[in-house]
Structure formats: structure tokens, C-alpha cells
Design a protein around this motif. Structure first.
Motif, mmCIF file in Angstrom:
data_model
loop_
_atom_site.group_PDB
_atom_site.id
_atom_site.type_symbol
_atom_site.label_atom_id
_atom_site.label_comp_id
_atom_site.label_asym_id
_atom_site.label_seq_id
_atom_site.Cartn_x
_atom_site.Cartn_y
_atom_site.Cartn_z
ATOM 1 N N ARG A 243 4.575 -4.140 3.302
ATOM 2 C CA ARG A 243 5.152 -5.471 3.506
ATOM 3 C C ARG A 243 4.762 -6.411 2.362
ATOM 4 N N ASN A 244 3.493 -6.341 1.930
ATOM 5 C CA ASN A 244 3.043 -7.202 0.834
ATOM 6 C C ASN A 244 3.801 -6.885 -0.457
ATOM 7 N N MET B 253 17.600 -7.391 -0.974
ATOM 8 C CA MET B 253 17.780 -5.986 -1.379
ATOM 9 C C MET B 253 16.415 -5.283 -1.422
ATOM 10 N N LYS B 254 16.370 -4.063 -0.889
ATOM 11 C CA LYS B 254 15.100 -3.321 -0.876
ATOM 12 C C LYS B 254 14.973 -2.519 -2.171
ATOM 13 N N LEU C 189 5.002 11.652 8.610
ATOM 14 C CA LEU C 189 6.016 11.045 9.473
ATOM 15 C C LEU C 189 5.545 9.689 9.998
ATOM 16 N N GLU C 190 4.246 9.621 10.330
ATOM 17 C CA GLU C 190 3.680 8.372 10.858
ATOM 18 C C GLU C 190 3.754 7.261 9.792
ATOM 19 N N ILE C 191 3.349 7.586 8.565
ATOM 20 C CA ILE C 191 3.349 6.567 7.497
ATOM 21 C C ILE C 191 4.787 6.151 7.167
ATOM 22 N N ALA C 192 5.677 7.127 7.099
ATOM 23 C CA ALA C 192 7.072 6.807 6.763
ATOM 24 C C ALA C 192 7.677 5.907 7.832
ATOM 25 N N ASP D 218 10.682 -0.153 7.329
ATOM 26 C CA ASP D 218 11.350 -1.464 7.289
ATOM 27 C C ASP D 218 11.362 -2.077 5.897
ATOM 28 N N TYR D 219 10.408 -1.681 5.062
ATOM 29 C CA TYR D 219 10.261 -2.337 3.759
ATOM 30 C C TYR D 219 10.711 -1.455 2.599
#
Ligand code: O7E
Length: 210
Positions: free
Chosen positions: A201-202, A1-2, A17-20, A25-26
Motif C-alpha cells: 500500500r505504501n 492506474m496500478k 498465495l497468502e502474500i499475493a 489490491d495494490y
């Protein structure tokens, strides 16, 4: 679950937009606050939904009379926001005006030191308000896990707890989730890092390990 929410507090549309896109994915959701709305316009909400496919939380911390809250909330929900964050201290009618239009999140306590001045003394009443209105969720401080545990103990089951203050403000994702938070909200530790995707991700891995 996220359980990770990105606080996308940058001004520029392209950068947002680039950062989002590279962190999506995370994430469970993306939160937009005044810096991004002022810098890029309300249309950024629609674009973020299109680019990420994730829910967008409009963190306007609305705190006005019911009619003004309603006028603002209508435009923000129309732009595609899935949730709006509101202050409860203006009274139940002000919050209700937003809840009639869409999913709402009520602030019951904030993460900065100054929250101890006025908000924390009102937290019990704000929890009562949340229990009565049953919004999607409440905001509580990741910087004070013991307060999150207290809020969880008083809050009706089913109302989510979203906690800002992880990373730059000193809170730890693992600690606050163990204390009873459902989601953590993280801004600078992701968007200001050299590699936002890796930072997200971390955090996602840390959260998954709880
Ligand atoms: O400290 P950062 O960079 O990780 O960003 C935290 C984000 O959460 C930022 O958008 C800030 O405005 C918000 N926030 C808090 O930091 N503390 C609070 O008590 C409440 C919020 C928040 O999300 O407001 C919802 C009402």
C-alpha cells in the motif's frame, strides 16, 4: 492506474498465495520466478491467477535455442501465464519463438552491478531488437534511473518499461517512474516485510503521487 508488480520470490505455495492475496489490491501484476516455480510447481501460475484475478508474468529469463524456448513457453502459457520474460542476447529467432505463442518481455539491461560487465555494452542492440520485434515491454534497471531515461529515449513509444531493483537493491520507485518507467517490480521490500499488505500500500501511494 496500478503500476506495481510483485516479485513473488518465495518457495512455498501457501505463503505465495497468502502474500499475493493480501497485496493484490495494490498490484498491476504478479511476477513468478524460478524460486517459486521450483518450490511449488508450474500449477502455482494458475492458482495465482485464480486467487488474485491479476495477470501473471513468468520471469524465466529464457535464453535458449528457438526450439527449446518454444517448448518451455508453450507449457508456461498453457499454465496461464500472461507474459514471459526472455533474454534477447540469444538472437531474434529465440525471442520470436516465444512471441509467436504469447506476450513477451525482453531484458535490455539488468539491475545488479554485474550488468555493467556484459549486458550494458549490448543494451543499444537489445533496444534495436525490441524496436524491431515490438514486444509488450522491456526490462530496465530501477537502480540506474539515468539508464531508464536513456532506454526510454531510444525505445519505440508503446513498448512498456518494467523496472526491477526498487527497495532491497536501492532503487526508488518515484525516481524511476519519473525517468520513464511504466511499472516497478518489487520483491523483498514487500514479501519479506512484517506486513506485506502495508508495504504494498505504501509503495502504491508513492507511485500514485508521481
Ligand atoms: O530485489 P527484489 O527482492 O525486489 O526482487 C527483484 C526481482 O526482480 C527478482 O525477482 C529478480 O530476479 C528480478 N530482477 C532483478 O532484480 N533485476 C533484473 O535486472 C531483472 C529482474 C527481473 O525481473 O527479471 C526480468 C528479466
Amino acid at each position: 492506474m496500478k503500476r506495481l508488480i510483485l516479485a513473488l520470490d518465495v518457495y512455498e505455495r501457501e505463503r505465495a498465495l497468502e502474500i499475493a492475496e493480501c497485496t493484490a489490491d495494490y498490484l498491476w501484476a504478479v511476477k513468478v520466478n524460478w524460486p517459486l516455480i521450483i518450490g511449488s510447481g508450474l500449477g502455482i501460475i494458475t492458482e495465482l491467477r485464480q486467487v488474485t484475478g491479476l495477470p501473471v508474468i513468468a520471469d524465466l529469463k529464457l535464453a535458449d535455442i528457438p526450439n527449446t524456448n518454444r517448448l518451455i513457453a508453450r507449457k508456461v502459457f498453457d499454465a496461464g501465464a500472461d507474459y514471459i520474460i526472455a533474454h534477447g542476447f540469444v538472437g531474434r529467432e529465440g525471442v520470436n519463438a516465444i512471441m509467436e505463442l504469447g506476450e513477451t518481455i525482453i531484458v535490455v539491461e539488468m539491475s545488479h552491478p554485474g550488468a555493467e560487465e556484459f549486458i550494458q555494452p549490448a543494451t543499444d542492440k537489445l533496444i534495436e531488437l525490441a524496436n524491431e520485434l515490438e514486444p509488450f515491454g522491456v526490462i530496465a534497471p530501477a537502480t540506474r534511473p539515468e539508464r531508464v531515461a536513456y532506454i526510454r529515449s531510444k525505445l519505440k513509444p508503446g513498448i512498456k518499461i518494467l523496472t526491477p531493483g526498487v527497495g532491497a537493491q536501492g532503487g526508488k520507485a518515484g525516481e524511476v517512474l519519473k525517468a520513464g518507467a511504466d511499472y516497478v517490480i518489487v520483491g523483498r521490500s514487500i514479501y519479506a516485510s512484517e506486513n506485506p499488505r502495508e508495504a504494498a500500500r505504501n509503495l502504491h501511494r508513492e507511485i500514485a503521487g508521481v
